[in-house]
Design a protein around this motif. Structure first.
Motif, mmCIF file in Angstrom:
data_model
loop_
_atom_site.group_PDB
_atom_site.id
_atom_site.type_symbol
_atom_site.label_atom_id
_atom_site.label_comp_id
_atom_site.label_asym_id
_atom_site.label_seq_id
_atom_site.Cartn_x
_atom_site.Cartn_y
_atom_site.Cartn_z
ATOM 1 N N ILE A 19 -10.972 -22.206 -0.186
ATOM 2 C CA ILE A 19 -11.120 -23.509 -0.218
ATOM 3 C C ILE A 19 -9.602 -23.591 0.955
ATOM 4 N N SER A 36 3.576 -14.263 2.745
ATOM 5 C CA SER A 36 3.482 -14.121 1.002
ATOM 6 C C SER A 36 2.507 -15.624 1.006
ATOM 7 N N GLY A 37 1.676 -15.552 -0.214
ATOM 8 C CA GLY A 37 1.235 -16.516 -0.633
ATOM 9 C C GLY A 37 0.456 -17.491 0.283
ATOM 10 N N GLY A 57 -2.722 -16.883 0.615
ATOM 11 C CA GLY A 57 -4.265 -15.928 0.778
ATOM 12 C C GLY A 57 -5.078 -14.766 0.405
ATOM 13 N N LYS A 58 -4.132 -13.896 0.867
ATOM 14 C CA LYS A 58 -5.082 -12.549 1.125
ATOM 15 C C LYS A 58 -5.643 -12.162 0.111
ATOM 16 N N GLU A 59 -5.050 -11.824 -1.431
ATOM 17 C CA GLU A 59 -5.855 -11.574 -2.687
ATOM 18 C C GLU A 59 -6.847 -12.867 -3.023
ATOM 19 N N VAL A 60 -7.645 -13.349 -2.116
ATOM 20 C CA VAL A 60 -8.316 -14.595 -2.281
ATOM 21 C C VAL A 60 -9.299 -13.977 -1.929
ATOM 22 N N ARG A 62 0.589 -20.791 -2.437
ATOM 23 C CA ARG A 62 1.613 -20.550 -3.861
ATOM 24 C C ARG A 62 1.838 -21.852 -4.221
ATOM 25 N N GLN A 122 0.744 -24.344 -5.054
ATOM 26 C CA GLN A 122 -0.237 -24.601 -6.671
ATOM 27 C C GLN A 122 1.008 -24.938 -7.311
HETATM 28 N N1 LIG Z 1 -8.075 -20.827 0.564
HETATM 29 C C1 LIG Z 1 -7.607 -20.561 -1.020
HETATM 30 N N2 LIG Z 1 -8.119 -21.572 -1.966
HETATM 31 C C2 LIG Z 1 -7.613 -21.898 -3.566
HETATM 32 N N3 LIG Z 1 -6.911 -21.546 -3.951
HETATM 33 C C3 LIG Z 1 -6.286 -20.215 -2.905
HETATM 34 C C4 LIG Z 1 -6.574 -20.045 -1.496
HETATM 35 N N4 LIG Z 1 -5.607 -19.721 -0.923
HETATM 36 C C5 LIG Z 1 -4.150 -18.702 -1.937
HETATM 37 N N5 LIG Z 1 -5.009 -19.242 -2.981
HETATM 38 C C6 LIG Z 1 -4.207 -19.279 -4.558
HETATM 39 O O1 LIG Z 1 -3.161 -19.602 -3.772
HETATM 40 C C7 LIG Z 1 -2.419 -18.581 -4.781
HETATM 41 C C8 LIG Z 1 -1.770 -17.356 -3.654
HETATM 42 O O2 LIG Z 1 -2.750 -16.170 -3.117
HETATM 43 P P1 LIG Z 1 -3.377 -14.811 -2.706
HETATM 44 O O3 LIG Z 1 -2.875 -14.048 -4.764
HETATM 45 O O4 LIG Z 1 -4.506 -14.709 -2.807
HETATM 46 O O5 LIG Z 1 -1.651 -14.447 -1.471
HETATM 47 P P2 LIG Z 1 -1.450 -13.765 -1.057
HETATM 48 O O6 LIG Z 1 -1.404 -14.011 -0.198
HETATM 49 O O7 LIG Z 1 -1.853 -12.419 -1.652
HETATM 50 O O8 LIG Z 1 0.203 -13.531 -1.433
HETATM 51 P P3 LIG Z 1 1.053 -11.970 -1.967
HETATM 52 O O9 LIG Z 1 1.491 -11.613 -0.122
HETATM 53 O O10 LIG Z 1 2.459 -13.272 -2.323
HETATM 54 O O11 LIG Z 1 0.524 -11.619 -2.434
HETATM 55 C C9 LIG Z 1 -3.280 -17.838 -5.698
HETATM 56 O O12 LIG Z 1 -3.091 -18.590 -6.848
HETATM 57 C C10 LIG Z 1 -4.879 -18.627 -5.022
HETATM 58 O O13 LIG Z 1 -5.369 -18.196 -5.973
#
Ligand SMILES: Nc1ncnc2c1ncn2[C@@H]1O[C@H](COP(=O)(O)OP(=O)(O)OP(=O)(O)O)[C@@H](O)[C@H]1O
Ligand SMILES: [Mg+2]
Length: 449
Positions: free
Chosen positions: A143, A172-173, A175-178, A360, A363
Motif C-alpha cells: 500500500i 526494520s519495519g 515492509g521487506k516481508e510484504v 510497523r 501500524q
Molecule cells: N506497503 C505496505 N502496505 C501495507 N502494510 C505494510 C506495508 N509495508 C509494511 N506493512 C506492514 O508493516 C509491518 C512491517 O512490515 P514487514 O514485516 O514487511 O517489515 P520488515 O521490513 O520485514 O521489518 P523487519 O526488518 O523488522 O522484519 C507488517 O505488519 C506489514 O504488514
C-alpha cells in the motif's frame, strides 16, 4: 462549493466568468504570480487560464509558462485554457503541454458551465481512482502512493515473472516481508506456498535442519524423516529473512542449493531436485561483511542478482496518511469499533512524527489507538502523542497530571494488548494485580475487569 480559479488579466472577462460560473467558489488572479500563489493556497481542482497574460498580453508565452508551473506543483489540476477566437495554434500547444481542454472566446454561459462541470467530475473520478490504486491497487499487498513506492511496485511486477533472486534492503519495519510476498503474488507461483524463514531467530544448530530437512535417524531425536522449509516451498517462493545472519558454515550449502536447485536432507544420501524461487532480505551491510570475510562473496552475488531498496517511511510523506487511514479502517473492522477518522491534531502528529520504527510502528500505534479511543475519532492522545494535546489541556498541566496521564494511558494500552487478561496486563506493567486494580480505581478507568 468547489473552488475554481479564474486566471485572466481582463477585469471585464473576470467579471463575466465569475458571474457565469456562480455555482463555484471562484478565486480570481490577473497574472502568473498571483495565479501560482492562489494554486498553492486554495488548491483548486479546476482552473480557467487565459493565455495572454501580462507582460506578454499579445502572445501566449506567459500563459503557457503559468500552465507549466501549475502542472508542476499540482499535476492533477484540470486546466481549461481560454483563448481568443483565432488562436488555435496556442490552444493546441497548451493541450500538448498538459492542459485539460480549451475554450474559445466569446464566453457563453451554458457552454463554459458544461466544460467546467465536466472538468470537476473528471478530476473527482481520477482522484477516486488514485485512492483506489493506493489501497486496493495494492493487489500485491504493497500500500502507498508515493513515487518511491510506485517505483517499487513496478520493479516487483517486472522481476516477479523472471525467477531472478532479489535482495531486499531496508530498515526494520519498512515492509521487506510484504515486498517479498508481493514478488510471490505477482509471479505465476502465487498459488503455491510462500515460506518465510528468519535466519537470525533460529539457532545455528537448528537452522540447517529447518532449511534442508532431515532423514529419520540423522541425529538423536530424528524419529522420522522431515522436510525442510526449502522442500515445503516447492513450486513457490522461499523468503530468507536476515540473510546476513546466515552462519558462515551454512553459506556454502545454501549456495549449492541456489546454483544446483537441488538439496540433500541432513543424514540423506540422495539429491532432491527443488523448484523454489528465493527472495532474501537484510538490514546489514553485506558488502562490508564480504570485505570482513563473514559473508561469502560468491553467495553475495548469487543472492543479489537484483537489489530493491525499500525507503523508510519518513521519506514517503504521501504514504503516511494513506497507510494510517488503511490501518484505521482495518482495525475498526477487526475490533468491531465504530471508529471513523483521525482528528486534526492526530493527523498533524502523524505527519510530523519521524517513524523510526517505520510502518510497523505506525501500524501498532493506529491499532492501539483504535482500541483505546472512546469516540469515533482517533486523537493525538489516543495515538500516544502527548505533546500534541490542544492548548487548553496543556495549561492545566503539572508534573502530577503528566504522570497520571502517562500511567493511565499505559494501563489502558497494557489492558488492550493483553486482551483484557488482568494478570497479563499487570505483568506487562511490572506491577502486581492488586496494584493494577487500585490504579484502575484511582483513575476511574472504564475497564470491565
Ligand atoms: N506497503 C505496505 N502496505 C501495507 N502494510 C505494510 C506495508 N509495508 C509494511 N506493512 C506492514 O508493516 C509491518 C512491517 O512490515 P514487514 O514485516 O514487511 O517489515 P520488515 O521490513 O520485514 O521489518 P523487519 O526488518 O523488522 O522484519 C507488517 O505488519 C506489514 O504488514
Ligand atoms: Mg521482516
Amino acid at each position: 462549493m468547489e473552488k475554481l480559479l479564474i486566471v485572466d488579466d481582463d477585469k471585464g472577462i473576470q467579471k463575466q466568468l465569475k458571474w457565469s460560473l456562480s455555482d463555484y467558489d471562484v478565486v480570481l488572479a490577473g497574472d502568473r504570480e498571483t495565479a501560482l500563489a492562489a494554486v498553492r493556497r486554495h488548491e483548486p481542482k479546476v482552473i480557467t487560464l487565459d493565455l495572454g497574460l501580462p507582460p506578454d498580453e499579445a502572445n501566449a508565452s506567459e500563459g503557457l509558462a503559468a500552465l507549466q508551473e501549475i502542472l508542476t506543483i499540482a499535476p492533477h489540476t484540470k486546466v481549461i485554457v481560454i483563448t481568443g477566437n483565432d488562436d488555435r495554434t496556442n490552444a493546441l500547444a497548451a493541450i500538448s503541454a498538459g492542459a485539460y481542454d480549451f475554450y474559445q472566446k466569446p464566453i457563453e454561459t451554458d457552454v463554459i458551465n458544461v466544460i467546467v462541470a465536466r472538468a470537476f467530475s473528471v478530476a473527482a473520478i481520477e482522484e477516486e481512482n488514485r485512492k483506489m490504486r493506493a489501497v486496493a491497487g495494492s493487489d500485491i499487498g504493497i500500500i502507498g502512493n508515493s513515487e518511491s513506492i510506485e517505483r517499487l511496485r513496478m520493479m516487483v511486477k517486472r522481476i516477479a515473472p523472471t525467477g531472478i533472486t532479489a535482495l531486499l534492503l531496508g530498515e526494520s519495519g519498512t515492509g521487506k516481508e510484504v515486498t517479498a510476498n508481493a514478488v510471490h503474488l505477482a509471479s505465476d507461483r502465487k498459488k503455491k506456498p510462500f515460506i518465510a524463514i528468519n535466519c537470525a531467530s533460529i539457532p545455528e544448530t537448528l537452522l540447517e535442519s529447518e532449511l534442508f530437512g532431515f532423514e529419520k535417524g540423522a541425529f538423536t531425536g530424528a524419529h522420522r524423516t522431515t522436510k525442510g522449509k526449502i522442500e515445503c516451498a516447492e513450486g513457490g517462493t522461499l523468503f530468507l529473512d536476515e540473510i546476513g545472519d546466515m552462519p558462515y558454515s551454512l553459506q556454502a550449502k545454501l549456495l549449492r542449493f541456489l546454483q544446483e536447485k537441488s538439496i540433500e536432507r541432513l543424514g540423506g544420501r540422495q539429491e532432491i531436485l527443488v523448484d523454489v524461487r528465493v527472495v532474501c532480505a537484510t538490514n546489514q551491510n553485506l558488502e562490508q561483511m564480504v570485505a570482513d570475510k563473514t559473508f561469502r562473496e560468491d553467495l553475495f552475488y548469487r543472492v543479489s542478482e537484483i537489489t530493491l531498496n525499500i525507503p523508510p517511511l519518513r521519506d514517503r510523506d504521501e504514504d503516511v496518511i494513506i497507510l494510517s487511514q488503511y490501518f484505521l479502517q482495518h482495525y475498526a473492522i477487526e475490533y468491531k469499533r465504530n471508529v471513523k477518522s483521525f482528528s486534526e491534531d492526530a493527523l498533524s502528529a502523524i505527519k510530523s512524527h519521524k517513524w523510526p520504527g517505520n510502518i510497523r510502528e505506525l501500524q501498532n500505534k493506529v491499532k492501539s489507538s483504535v482500541i483505546m479511543t472512546t469516540g469515533t475519532q482517533v486523537t493525538a492522545i489516543d495515538l500516544g502523542f502527548l505533546e500534541h494535546q490542544d492548548k487548553s489541556f496543556e495549561l492545566s498541566l503539572n508534573l502530577r497530571v503528566v504522570r497520571e496521564q502517562a500511567e493511565s494511558i499505559a494501563i489502558q494500552k497494557a489492558y488492550a494488548l493483553s486482551e483484557g487478561n488482568m494478570s497479563k496486563a499487570a505483568d506487562l506493567l511490572g506491577v502486581t494485580r492488586p496494584t493494577l486494580y487500585s490504579l484502575i480505581e484511582k483513575y476511574e478507568l472504564k475497564i470491565n475487569a
